[in-house]
Write an enzyme that holds these catalytic residues in place. Structure first.
Site, PDB file in Angstrom:
ATOM      1  N   CYS A 141       0.870  -1.191   0.000  1.00  0.00           N
ATOM      2  CA  CYS A 141       0.000   0.000   0.000  1.00  0.00           C
ATOM      3  C   CYS A 141       0.897   1.228   0.000  1.00  0.00           C
ATOM      4  CB  CYS A 141      -0.972  -0.019   1.173  1.00  0.00           C
ATOM      5  SG  CYS A 141      -0.301  -0.634   2.725  1.00  0.00           S
ATOM      6  N   CYS A 254      -0.329  -5.961  10.177  1.00  0.00           N
ATOM      7  CA  CYS A 254      -0.709  -5.356   8.898  1.00  0.00           C
ATOM      8  C   CYS A 254      -1.969  -4.536   9.107  1.00  0.00           C
ATOM      9  CB  CYS A 254      -0.933  -6.429   7.837  1.00  0.00           C
ATOM     10  SG  CYS A 254      -1.431  -5.749   6.238  1.00  0.00           S
ATOM     11  N   GLN A 383     -14.705 -11.234  -3.120  1.00  0.00           N
ATOM     12  CA  GLN A 383     -14.247  -9.845  -3.115  1.00  0.00           C
ATOM     13  C   GLN A 383     -13.499  -9.534  -1.822  1.00  0.00           C
ATOM     14  OE1 GLN A 383     -14.106  -7.305  -5.135  1.00  0.00           O
ATOM     15  NE2 GLN A 383     -15.372  -7.920  -6.872  1.00  0.00           N
ATOM     16  N   PHE A 414     -17.633 -14.052 -16.940  1.00  0.00           N
ATOM     17  CA  PHE A 414     -16.555 -14.053 -15.933  1.00  0.00           C
ATOM     18  C   PHE A 414     -17.179 -13.995 -14.532  1.00  0.00           C
ATOM     19  CE2 PHE A 414     -15.265 -11.714 -19.748  1.00  0.00           C
ATOM     20  CZ  PHE A 414     -14.168 -12.434 -20.176  1.00  0.00           C
ATOM     21  N   GLU A 435     -17.706 -19.045 -16.465  1.00  0.00           N
ATOM     22  CA  GLU A 435     -16.434 -18.865 -15.764  1.00  0.00           C
ATOM     23  C   GLU A 435     -15.502 -20.013 -16.152  1.00  0.00           C
ATOM     24  OE1 GLU A 435     -13.269 -18.028 -13.710  1.00  0.00           O
ATOM     25  OE2 GLU A 435     -14.950 -16.615 -13.651  1.00  0.00           O
ATOM     26  N   CYS A 510     -11.465  -4.095 -13.266  1.00  0.00           N
ATOM     27  CA  CYS A 510     -10.430  -3.846 -12.261  1.00  0.00           C
ATOM     28  C   CYS A 510      -9.189  -3.248 -12.900  1.00  0.00           C
ATOM     29  CB  CYS A 510     -10.078  -5.129 -11.517  1.00  0.00           C
ATOM     30  SG  CYS A 510      -9.441  -6.441 -12.600  1.00  0.00           S
TER      31      CYS A 510
END
Length: 561
Positions: A141, A254, A383, A414, A435, A510
């Site tokens: 990050c 984390c 997700q 997908f 998929e 994405c």
């Protein structure tokens, strides 16, 4: 085909005679930079005055130069320039407004260069302190030192520049007055830390040490300070150092994972290097050792809403007696309801095992999304940001615009484990999901049964290799949902979509670079393939799913012209 402008940051790439097949790839990386005003030097700290570069400046490899970062390219690299030059250098770790010293590393066919940051001379705009002490070294990050409002502003600009320069959409139409603007404001994430429901850590025999700490150790060694080390001092459990497959940054906590997951990580870190346990990390060079990965997933109990944690040890062989001391300590964390052992005997570094064993509790955890319940096994796709996924799926549902009378056919391309299609099923006549991953299809069918949904059919098939008979096995869809992985859609699928002419397509992406490319094909056509575009882009909604990272999700609505 719509007219489009060229950003000053990308014009140099287009003017330098770069071959066409390279040009589009370069635009996806550097041409999407969001521009920021150059920083104003403070009177107390006047900047040094390097020699002005000549016109047509071109850097040399290993040259150390002073740069100013003017924006962020897709994937989060800083777009930098030398004062007085238009030549673009991409520099990891540079942020808009920062003045820095960098070393030129790679020259990319005269179009741009890559540089490694050496030192900050003047902080960037919107600078904040990173809460994680490893933020500068981890790479997971990398934008923690950039204020969150600035992060989402730059992400929005990246999407805008990609749609203009890569998708060939008119910026005036994209940014017209609301509510007519095609490009909508970016949807921020309410929780910018502790948002990930899954983290995967690696065991390693080579601990990666930050440059500053390495320098301190070398200085101590030079001063005669005795260095007492054994093999356990170089063992590590954490995240791979950027650019290294064999070096691991040791992570004690984390800030992206849940607090119960952090408790589990702390227990493992306190125990696994105890010589009495006889545990060894896997050596990726010698192919010996036991522990490969530690995966921690967090879900919710559907009855109480309380957190549920699954711990998955990936090992090179099945020896549960070696793991049981760790299991006994981990299960004292009250949220832990499942401990799994995936056994991966291959020399590869994948976290998916050939065999899976339940060492404690149940073989899955549960999570709720848009009113549905999902069972998540150790290797299930789900997700990663549950709360923001709920927001994302609501936007998809709104964009799909189902009538709700049970008359419409939805095609979910997908589909993964079926999460999007299943959330739409209650308002549709039937949902058909496709998929390539057979395990995902099995999970999708299981999730449909778990939620009592009988109007959903899931089919295993590769959408990059569709045949002439594709589409014959289901009715013509009224709405198509397409949620491809990062490479976007194959030209065969683009052609099929232009032939079937569904009234609405909701494209979930994405990767805004390949998304802009595919939107261009669907709306403007593909001249070299003699394909005519037949869709109008109605809206693009950027969604920030992963704060402090360069990743951006987009929900795009297309309607048949």
């Amino acid at each position: 085909m719509a007219a489009h402008a060229v950003s000053p940051l990308t014009g140099g790439l287009l003017r330098r005679g770069v071959p066409l097949h390279h040009r589009r790839r370069l635009l996806a990386i550097a041409a999407t930079a969001s521009e920021a005003p150059a920083p104003t030097p403070t009177p107390s700290q006047p900047p040094p005055s390097p020699a002005s570069p000549r016109k047509g400046y071109f850097p040399k490899r290993n040259e150390v130069i002073e740069l100013t970062c003017e924006g962020l390219a897709f994937k989060g690299k800083g777009v930098c320039k030398v004062a007085g030059s238009t030549f673009v250098l991409l520099c990891d770790g540079a942020l808009p407004g920062e003045r820095l010293l960098a070393r030129v590393r790679r020259l990319r066919r005269g179009a741009f260069a890559e540089a490694a940051k050496l030192k900050t001379l003047e902080p960037h705009h919107d600078a904040v302190d990173a809460p994680c002490p490893l933020a500068a070294d981890c790479g997971g990050c990398k934008s923690q030192t950039l204020a969150y409002a600035a992060q989402i502003r730059h992400k929005h600009l990246q999407v805008r520049d990609l749609l203009v320069n890569f998708g060939k959409f008119d910026p005036k139409q994209l940014e017209s007055a609301e509510p007519d603007a095609i490009l909508k404001p970016i949807v921020p994430c309410d929780e910018i830390f502790r948002y990930r429901n899954k983290m995967e850590f690696s065991f390693g025999t080579k601990r990666w040490v930050a440059k500053e700490l390495m320098k301190e150790k070398e200085e101590e060694k030079g001063e005669g300070v005795k260095q007492e080390t054994d093999e356990h001092d170089v063992y590590a459990l954490g995240l791979h150092a950027p650019g290294f497959f064999d070096k691991v940054l040791h992570v004690q906590k984390c800030f992206l994972q849940s607090e119960p997951a952090d408790e589990v990580l702390a227990v493992v870190q306190e125990s696994w290097m105890d010589p009495a346990l006889g545990l060894t990390p896997y050596d990726v060079h010698k192919h010996v050792g036991f522990l490969k990965h530690l995966m921690i997933r967090t879900g919710r109990n559907v009855s109480t809403g309380a957190p549920e944690v699954m711990v998955n040890f990936v090992t090179s062989r099945y020896e549960p007696e070696l793991l049981m001391p760790l299991v006994n300590r981990i299960t004292r964390v009250p949220e832990v309801v499942s401990v799994i052992n995936n056994v991966n005997t291959s020399v590869g570094n994948t976290s998916v095992g050939e065999q899976e064993y339940t060492l404690y509790g149940k073989p899955f955890i549960t999570e709720m999304l848009r009113g549905l319940t999902f069972q998540i096994s150790a290797n299930s796709f789900f997700q990663t940001n549950t709360k923001q996924a709920d927001v994302l799926y609501k936007l998809i549902e709104d964009s799909a615009g189902l009538k709700g009378d049970g008359s419409e056919i939805v095609l979910d391309l997908f589909c993964g484990t079926g999460t999007i299609g299943l959330t739409l099923a209650k308002r549709a006549k039937h949902v058909y999901g496709y998929e390539v991953v057979p395990e995902a299809i099995a999970d999708a069918r299981k999730n449909a049964k778990l939620n009592g949904i009988s109007n959903a059919t899931f089919v295993q098939g590769d959408l990059n290799k569709i045949s002439e008979t594709f589409g014959k096995e289901f009715p013509k869809p009224d709405i198509i949902i397409s949620d491809p992985n990062r490479p976007g859609m194959h030209m065969k699928l683009i052609k099929w979509l232009l032939e079937v002419k569904a009234p609405r397509i909701v494209y979930v992406s994405c990767n805004p670079a390949t998304c802009a490319r595919d939107l261009d094909y669907l709306c403007h056509g593909v001249e070299e393939k003699d394909l005519q575009g037949c869709y109008e882009l109605k809206s693009v909604i950027p969604v920030d799913m992963f704060p402090h990272t360069p990743h951006i999700e987009c929900v795009c609505l297309l309607e048949l012209r």
